[in-house]
Design an enzyme around this catalytic site. Structure first.
Site, PDB file in Angstrom:
ATOM      1  N   ARG A 222       0.871  -1.178   0.000  1.00  0.00           N
ATOM      2  CA  ARG A 222       0.000   0.000   0.000  1.00  0.00           C
ATOM      3  C   ARG A 222       0.906   1.224   0.000  1.00  0.00           C
ATOM      4  O   ARG A 222       1.777   1.352   0.851  1.00  0.00           O
ATOM      5  CB  ARG A 222      -0.853  -0.033   1.266  1.00  0.00           C
ATOM      6  CG  ARG A 222      -1.824   1.098   1.407  1.00  0.00           C
ATOM      7  CD  ARG A 222      -2.512   1.049   2.771  1.00  0.00           C
ATOM      8  NE  ARG A 222      -3.517   0.007   2.847  1.00  0.00           N
ATOM      9  CZ  ARG A 222      -4.094  -0.377   3.996  1.00  0.00           C
ATOM     10  NH1 ARG A 222      -3.741   0.182   5.137  1.00  0.00           N
ATOM     11  NH2 ARG A 222      -5.002  -1.331   3.998  1.00  0.00           N
TER      12      ARG A 222
ATOM     13  N   ARG B  42      -0.954   6.904   9.502  1.00  0.00           N
ATOM     14  CA  ARG B  42      -1.132   6.355   8.162  1.00  0.00           C
ATOM     15  C   ARG B  42      -1.196   7.460   7.118  1.00  0.00           C
ATOM     16  O   ARG B  42      -1.086   8.628   7.420  1.00  0.00           O
ATOM     17  CB  ARG B  42      -2.438   5.551   8.103  1.00  0.00           C
ATOM     18  CG  ARG B  42      -2.525   4.433   9.098  1.00  0.00           C
ATOM     19  CD  ARG B  42      -1.636   3.319   8.662  1.00  0.00           C
ATOM     20  NE  ARG B  42      -1.808   2.126   9.490  1.00  0.00           N
ATOM     21  CZ  ARG B  42      -2.710   1.172   9.276  1.00  0.00           C
ATOM     22  NH1 ARG B  42      -3.580   1.280   8.309  1.00  0.00           N
ATOM     23  NH2 ARG B  42      -2.757   0.102  10.053  1.00  0.00           N
TER      24      ARG B  42
ATOM     25  N   LYS C  54      -2.886   1.605  14.977  1.00  0.00           N
ATOM     26  CA  LYS C  54      -2.869   2.473  13.803  1.00  0.00           C
ATOM     27  C   LYS C  54      -3.437   3.844  14.136  1.00  0.00           C
ATOM     28  O   LYS C  54      -4.219   4.005  15.093  1.00  0.00           O
ATOM     29  CB  LYS C  54      -3.670   1.833  12.671  1.00  0.00           C
ATOM     30  CG  LYS C  54      -5.113   1.517  13.042  1.00  0.00           C
ATOM     31  CD  LYS C  54      -5.969   1.088  11.850  1.00  0.00           C
ATOM     32  CE  LYS C  54      -5.630  -0.268  11.305  1.00  0.00           C
ATOM     33  NZ  LYS C  54      -6.724  -0.853  10.469  1.00  0.00           N
TER      34      LYS C  54
ATOM     35  N   LYS D 278      -5.019   7.438  12.183  1.00  0.00           N
ATOM     36  CA  LYS D 278      -5.438   7.982  10.891  1.00  0.00           C
ATOM     37  C   LYS D 278      -5.791   9.448  11.002  1.00  0.00           C
ATOM     38  O   LYS D 278      -6.457   9.864  11.962  1.00  0.00           O
ATOM     39  CB  LYS D 278      -6.653   7.214  10.369  1.00  0.00           C
ATOM     40  CG  LYS D 278      -6.349   5.762  10.103  1.00  0.00           C
ATOM     41  CD  LYS D 278      -7.572   4.990   9.651  1.00  0.00           C
ATOM     42  CE  LYS D 278      -7.181   3.572   9.283  1.00  0.00           C
ATOM     43  NZ  LYS D 278      -8.356   2.775   8.895  1.00  0.00           N
TER      44      LYS D 278
ATOM     45  N   CYS E  88     -15.299  -2.979   0.431  1.00  0.00           N
ATOM     46  CA  CYS E  88     -13.894  -3.201   0.781  1.00  0.00           C
ATOM     47  C   CYS E  88     -13.337  -4.363  -0.032  1.00  0.00           C
ATOM     48  O   CYS E  88     -14.057  -5.019  -0.765  1.00  0.00           O
ATOM     49  CB  CYS E  88     -13.764  -3.486   2.267  1.00  0.00           C
ATOM     50  SG  CYS E  88     -14.379  -5.123   2.692  1.00  0.00           S
TER      51      CYS E  88
ATOM     52  N   CYS F  50      -8.058 -10.605   1.806  1.00  0.00           N
ATOM     53  CA  CYS F  50      -8.096 -10.101   3.176  1.00  0.00           C
ATOM     54  C   CYS F  50      -8.250 -11.259   4.167  1.00  0.00           C
ATOM     55  O   CYS F  50      -9.218 -12.007   4.105  1.00  0.00           O
ATOM     56  CB  CYS F  50      -9.238  -9.111   3.353  1.00  0.00           C
ATOM     57  SG  CYS F  50      -9.266  -8.523   5.055  1.00  0.00           S
TER      58      CYS F  50
ATOM     59  N   CYS G 176     -16.350  -7.750   6.822  1.00  0.00           N
ATOM     60  CA  CYS G 176     -16.254  -8.040   8.246  1.00  0.00           C
ATOM     61  C   CYS G 176     -16.523  -6.747   9.007  1.00  0.00           C
ATOM     62  O   CYS G 176     -16.633  -5.683   8.405  1.00  0.00           O
ATOM     63  CB  CYS G 176     -14.873  -8.617   8.595  1.00  0.00           C
ATOM     64  SG  CYS G 176     -13.611  -7.384   8.917  1.00  0.00           S
TER      65      CYS G 176
ATOM     66  N   CYS H  29     -13.721  -1.264   6.754  1.00  0.00           N
ATOM     67  CA  CYS H  29     -12.793  -0.596   5.851  1.00  0.00           C
ATOM     68  C   CYS H  29     -13.463   0.276   4.785  1.00  0.00           C
ATOM     69  O   CYS H  29     -12.861   1.200   4.268  1.00  0.00           O
ATOM     70  CB  CYS H  29     -11.887  -1.616   5.184  1.00  0.00           C
ATOM     71  SG  CYS H  29     -10.845  -2.468   6.388  1.00  0.00           S
TER      72      CYS H  29
END
Ligand code: SRM
Ligand SMILES: Cc1cc2nc3c(=O)[nH]c(=O)nc-3n(C[C@H](O)[C@H](O)[C@H](O)COP(=O)(O)OP(=O)(O)OC[C@H]3O[C@@H](n4cnc5c(N)ncnc54)[C@H](O)[C@@H]3O)c2cc1C
Ligand SMILES: Cc1cc2nc3c(=O)[nH]c(=O)nc-3n(C[C@H](O)[C@H](O)[C@H](O)COP(=O)(O)O)c2cc1C
Ligand code: SF4
Lengths: 566, 577
Positions: B89, B158, B221, B223, B444, B450, B489, B493
């Protein structure tokens, strides 16, 4: 040191001598110095004969025997020229007096590749060989229908060309040691007698060693427990892993099995209909009677005819046929014949040969089973994709189907002592015996190190038995893994290139006594790997070309470079 | 140092003083500046995977280890290891690429990955299916066009998202520049990326000082999103830290700061919840803006939960400390007070498809890219089209948080040439033909790559939408721009909780149905039905569209309507979903 006149006569004497005579003189003088009685030496010198021992080999058996024979002959006081048929100067043949050939049979009754030139020479255009006194030791394998064919032909041809046979042809099966030894003793005792007597006793006087009769090998009826295509979808290959159960099957890790395939029914049907032949018609082949169809399906090689078979076809067809190495069906389609012609053609066809597959399992781990790794063979005939006969035959088998096979012992291909290191080099199905090696070393807890070098096309789809290697690696049984996959590389990247990258370590392992195994495709992989190893020795050992070759020879002599190539 | 840090962790007052640190914490601190055993992992020939601890570390380099889940069973039987590959990514702050960078990405994708370029919901691109042996060449080639994947994943800040379309404001360039500044400012200091992937010779013996991340990085993470109202295309409130540009009198005054956004929930774990960020104040001046941003990270670094990764995002830290408590700690670290938030208003989140002319006269064409998958199909050679456009050198590329591409900064003179390429490859036709519902929808990645996916998403969404479109047609709602989003899930995302209709995968073929978010992205939705299969979903939607059609007020959006309509959603005042 020598007084002038002595020196003069000595130099006069030696100036005329050939290389070999010089060597002899040298030996003679050394002998004198080392105090043997003069008389004795003179006697020896008188009986000393010059003989040539020539070998034709594929996997080294004939060479080993020939070398052994040469040593024995030298010990017996003979002057020996030992030469590989691949190196042999054909022009020398008419000058030879005593000529002993040790030669194996390969393929489908064909000479070893290195001996092909020699073989063609004597079969086609050789001059008269009336001076030649010969004997042939033929190596072969009774599992093949054309047992010791090449030896037979060489033996016959020498006679046809006017040579005198000193001893009858001696054929040897895979357990050739004792038979060969006896033959050597016979040859040497014959030579001894012949030099003593003015009239050499004729060959037949020496009883040949009991000629090996096609040993009845134990044929096992195996049941297929599982069949898995090891290549993932997307691969250009299909490599089948078979697990075959057979009660009491008896083999040693390193052995192979041999399977005699049946021909595809469809091919046979097309052959019969092309000649408008009745499948049920009874025909005779090698003095036995079969139905046309049965014979074609079960007995004959119809997919890849030998030169000779094609020549026979040509005779019966009555016109020249340029093609060679072609299938019966293709011949029929191009050069049609009728039923009775087909019947005569068939009489000259060779039997179908068994195919060899290295056993990929260890009897310690899977008693009562053999595992094999079979690559689906493909080739082009007239631009059309064809499948190999035996791989097709096996591929069509399903679980619980039966398949008969026999064990092909492979005495050279054995694991060393448990504390010895092992380097296993193989491409494609060449990995098969190494799977058995690792299973065995794992089971016995052998403490020697193990290094696998494996090559294939694609890491993601073609890493045969990957999870098993990983397990051996993770538990420490497998010490090192080096891989070469051709895909994903800009330049072709093969196992020999990988080996080259690992030169230093490879040399260190060999120096430390490792045994190197090489298995899989003979050409070009086998050759190129061998060249690479020689280069590695040269570079790493700081050797000259000659020294490197010697070093490699030594390693081979010690039984630390063992090949099984096909 | 470590001791003091632990102490600080305790200070978070999370009542878990004794709770052991997670495994990932140990991996981070022992990683020697994110190096771990990655070099060794790359040398392991026998497996396509990296070593266990590197699994977590490689993410800090923008790379995820994955395996093709579709193939697991088949491969196991064939004695083959899982088909491991890597997803890379890129770090593209604000989603901006030069044409030559796109050309490079196109070729790199073709050579080393599946070939599909995936535009993400955070304005960057992902390449899937890169083999371990191809990682270095991939990253080296990206480096040649000045692209990297540093910190595109991992427990660090990120990719910084920012409103994409220059059309939105004359100050777009100025605001957009902040995305880049912040991204660079918050990069980890380790040279590991350069050493491992680009063969840079080691300068430091693994101890570059990093005052922000220290040796333990963030607990989770992090963001950051920057929005330019009235467009909330970046879904700014779903970020850990949202910056809302305040523009007055044609000038960028500063940013409202919003903290504690985050969407992920875990099925069956009631302690997890989605949360929109809370606006806590306003800052102005570049230095202060960067300082405040920086200190939000340090508060999270020192107070975030390092014992439970499920509860480690800033949203939980903020709620544990209380918004007031958090703000106080932040102001103390900044050394200045936050000003009262300035008023702002969001009116839309969708992309503006087709041509838009910005305030400098340049043109921008937003291309609809279904689920962000740039690839060629027989009928729609999108990837080739974009390559040819990029090869003209006359357009930049901007990715949107709705997984689309803006062919941008086209001068008036070049517009016609670009237009003819758009026509030639039917990009224009395709964008126009897609329904408003389809164009606003997102899904997503999910299966097969994934590892967390429970159900399909981007592979399934297009055909599922076709079925929903039939229902919309039935009620003549095809031009109603309802925002629907699907994920495989509950991690969220594609931000399904911030949609008017959300489909959240629970198992193969099963989805929870969420409804009631607003169109502008300032209100989360509610779980309306659980684990429905396709028929169940379509039946529910049929019923909902039917009442919506009959009972809605003029201009009332679906998300607002279902909330107002009595009896549909019982618990109005809870954010629990
Ligand atoms: C590509 C992308 C979805 C897309 O279709 O565009 C994506 C894909 C993945 N996300 Fe995500 N996330 C993406 C945006 C989001 C968003 C939306 C956003 O940020 O605006 C969220 C919800 C917001 C949030 O963070 O709360 C999101 C919440 C997660 C989570 C849950 C985090 C949590 O707080 O628990 C995970 C799982 C995790 O981190 O443990 C996750 C993990 C993943 C992983 C990496 C799976 C994994 O951990 O192994 C997915 C890779 C799938 C694949 O094969 O490509 N992803 N992920 C988005 C990439 C954005 C980017 O460029 O950085
Ligand atoms: C010692 C030894 C060990 C071996 N171990 C293994 C092993 O472990 N695994 C394994 O897979 N194989 C192994 N082999 C090879 C195996 O024995 C077979 O040779 C192989 O499977 C191919 O057999 P086939 O009957 O399918 O192909 P065949 O039908 O015999 O064809 C073989 C080749 O002959 C040529 N050919 C045949 N017919 C024609 C035609 N009409 N026109 C032109 N060319 C033709 C083609 O080049 C073709 O590829 C080993 C061989 C040896 C000698
Ligand atoms: C592929 C292959 C084909 C063979 N074909 C025959 C054959 O047709 N007839 C035969 O008698 N032996 C055949 N053999 C057996 C060899 O002749 C035997 O293994 C011999 O010991 C090899 O000697 P070498 O190592 O000197 O080549 C074959 C062996 C192989 C590997
Ligand atoms: S929402 Fe779940 S399934 Fe979809 S990409 Fe994110 S983690 Fe994977």
């Amino acid at each position: 040191m020598l007084a002038e006149p002595k020196l003069k006569s000595l130099s006069e004497l030696v100036s005329d001598l050939s290389q070999e005579e010089l060597i002899w003189v040298n030996k003679y003088l050394t002998g004198l110095v080392s105090s043997a009685s003069k008389e004795e030496l003179v006697k020896q010198a008188v009986v000393q004969q010059r003989i040539t021992i020539a070998f034709g080999t594929e996997t080294g058996n004939a060479q080993r025997l020939a070398t052994h024979f040469a040593t024995k002959a030298k010990q017996a006081g003979l002057l020996v020229k030992l030469v590989g048929l691949d190196q042999y100067r054909l022009a020398d043949l008419p000058k030879e007096k005593y000529f002993f050939t040790v030669i194996s049979t390969q393929g489908e009754g064909e000479p070893p590749i290195g001996a092909k030139k020699f073989y063609d020479f004597i079969l086609a255009s050789a001059p008269g060989l009336t001076q030649l006194q010969f004997a042939v030791l033929a190596l072969g394998d009774t599992a093949y229908p054309l047992f010791c064919k090449t030896g037979e032909e060489v033996d016959e041809q020498f006679e046809k060309l006017g040579g005198s046979r000193l001893l009858p042809l001696q054929k040897c099966d895979l357990d050739y040691e004792a038979t060969a030894e006896k033959w050597m003793v016979n040859v040497l005792s014959y030579l001894e007698n012949s030099t003593k007597a003015t009239n050499p006793t004729i060959a037949s006087a020496v009883a040949p060693a009991a000629s090996a009769k096609p040993a009845s090998r134990q044929v096992y009826e195996g049941t297929i427990l599982s069949k898995i295509n090891l290549n993932a979808s997307g691969s250009s290959k299909r490599t089948y892993h078979f697990e075959i159960a057979a009660e009491d099957v008896n083999y040693v890790t390193g052995d192979s099995i041999a399977i005699t395939p049946r021909n595809p029914q469809e091919m046979v049907t097309r052959i019969l209909s092309a000649a408008k032949a009745d499948p049920e018609k009874l025909v005779t082949w090698k003095k036995e009677t079969y139905s046309f169809e049965d014979l074609l399906v079960n007995k004959l090689n119809i997919s890849f005819l030998s030169d000779k078979s094609v020549s026979q076809y040509e005779n019966i067809y009555g016109n020249t046929i340029p093609e060679r190495k072609i299938s019966l069906l293709a011949l029929l389609q191009k050069y049609p014949v009728n039923e009775s012609q087909l019947e005569s053609i068939i009489a000259h066809l060779n039997p179908v040969a068994p195919r060899i597959y290295n056993i990929a399992s260890s009897p310690l781990v899977y008693p009562g089973e053999v595992h094999i790794t079979v690559l689906e063979e493909h080739y082009l005939e007239n631009g059309e994709d064809q499948e190999g006969i035996c791989t097709q035959f096996l591929k069509e088998k399903e679980e619980n189907d039966t398949v008969s096979f026999f064990i092909q012992t492979n005495k050279r291909f054995r694991l060393p002592a448990e504390d010895k290191d092992v380097i296993m080099i193989g491409r494609g199905t060449g990995i098969a015996p190494f799977r058995s090696f690792m299973a065995e070393r794992d089971a016995t807890g052998a403490e020697g190190r193990n290094w696998l070098l494996f090559g294939e096309e694609d890491f993601t789809t073609d890493f045969l038995y990957q999870t098993e290697w990983q397990q051996y690696f993770n538990t420490g049984v497998l010490t090192k893994v080096s891989l070469a996959f051709t895909n994903n590389e800009e330049e072709p990247f093969l196992i020999q290139h990988k080996l080259k990258q690992q030169a230093e370590e490879f040399y260190a392992w060999v120096q430390a006594g490792a045994v190197v195994y090489l298995c899989g495709e003979k050409d070009p992989m086998g050759k190129e790997v061998e060249d690479t190893i020689l280069n590695i020795f040269k570079e790493q050992g700081n050797f000259s070309d000659e020294e490197a070759a010697q070093y490699f020879e030594q390693v081979k002599k010690e039984g630390r470079f063992i090949k099984d190539l096909y | 140092m470590a001791e003091q840090d632990l102490h600080k962790n305790d200070k978070a007052g999370n009542g878990q003083q004794e709770a052991p640190l997670t495994v990932v914490e140990k991996i981070k601190t022992e990683s020697r500046g994110l190096r771990g055993s990655l070099q060794e992992s790359l040398q392991d020939e026998i497996t396509g995977a990296v070593r266990e601890p590197d699994h977590a570390l490689i993410k800090f380099h923008g790379i995820y280890e994955q395996d093709d889940r579709d193939l697991r069973e088949e491969r196991a039987e064939k004695k083959l290891d899982k088909l491991y590959s890597f997803m890379a990514r890129l770090r593209i702050p604000g989603g901006f690429m030069k044409p030559e960078q796109w050309v490079a990405a196109h070729h790199i994708a073709g050579k080393y990955s599946t070939g599909v370029i995936k535009i993400t919901t955070r304005q960057t691109i992902q390449l899937h299916g890169i083999l371990k042996s191809q990682l270095k060449p991939t990253l080296k080639q990206f480096d040649q066009v000045k692209l990297d994947s540093i910190a595109a994943c991992g427990d660090v800040n990120r990719n910084v998202a920012c409103t994409s379309n220059p059309y939105e404001s004359p100050l777009h360039t100025e605001v957009h520049a902040f995305a880049d500044k912040i991204s660079t400012f918050l990069l980890p200091k380790s040279r590991a990326y350069y050493e491992i992937w680009l063969d840079e010779v080691k300068l430091h013996e693994h101890n570059e000082p990093d005052p922000l991340y220290q040796d333990r990085y963030l607990p989770r993470k992090f963001k950051i999103g920057i929005a330019i109202p009235p467009n909330n295309d970046v879904d700014v409130l779903t970020n850990d830290l949202g910056l809302i540009a305040i523009i007055e009198d044609g000038e960028l005054k500063g940013f409202n700061i919003a903290v504690g956004g985050g969407l992920s929930t875990t099925h069956g774990n009631p302690d997890t919840y989605a949360r929109l960020a809370t606006v806590i104040g306003f800052v102005s001046g570049e230095e202060n803006i960067l300082k405040a941003t920086y200190e939000v990270l340090t508060v999270q670094r020192d107070f975030g939960n390092r014992s439970d990764r499920k509860l480690a995002r800033l949203k939980y830290t903020v709620d544990r400390m209380g918004v007031g408590g958090f703000k106080k700690e932040l102001e103390q670290r900044c050394g200045f007070k936050l000003e009262t938030p300035k008023p702002y208003q969001f009116t839309q989140r969708s992309d503006r498809y087709g041509w838009m002319q910005d305030h400098d006269g340049n043109w921008h064409y937003t291309v609809f890219v279904e689920n962000g998958r740039v690839t060629d199909t027989k009928d729609f050679p999108l990837k080739t089209a974009l390559l040819q456009i990029a090869e003209t050198g006359n357009a930049n590329f901007r990715f949107t948080s709705n997984q689309n591409i803006i062919v941008s900064d086209v001068s008036v003179e070049n517009k016609e040439a670009i237009q003819s390429l758009l026509n030639q490859f039917n990009l224009d036709g395709f964008t126009n033909a897609a329904s408003a519902f389809r164009k606003n929808a997102m899904a997503c990645v999910a299966l097969p790559t994934c590892p967390l996916a429970l159900a399909e998403a981007q592979r399934y969404m297009p055909s599922f939408i076709t079925k929903i479109e039939a229902l919309l047609n039935k009620y003549d709602l095809q031009q109603d721009g309802i925002i629907a989003r699907m994920t495989g899930c509950p991690n969220g995302c594609a931000r399904p909780y911030a949609a008017e209709i959300g489909f959240v995968g629970t198992a193969t073929g099963k989805y929870n149905l969420h409804i009631g978010g607003d169109r502008e992205g300032t209100r989360l939705n509610y779980k309306f039905r659980e684990s429905l299969d396709e028929d169940g979903l379509l039946q529910e939607l049929d019923a909902l569209f039917s009442i919506y059609k009959n009972n809605k007020a003029a201009d009332e959006h679906f998300g607002d309507f279902v909330l107002r309509e009595p009896g549909l959603i019982p618990i109005i005042n809870s954010q629990t979903i």
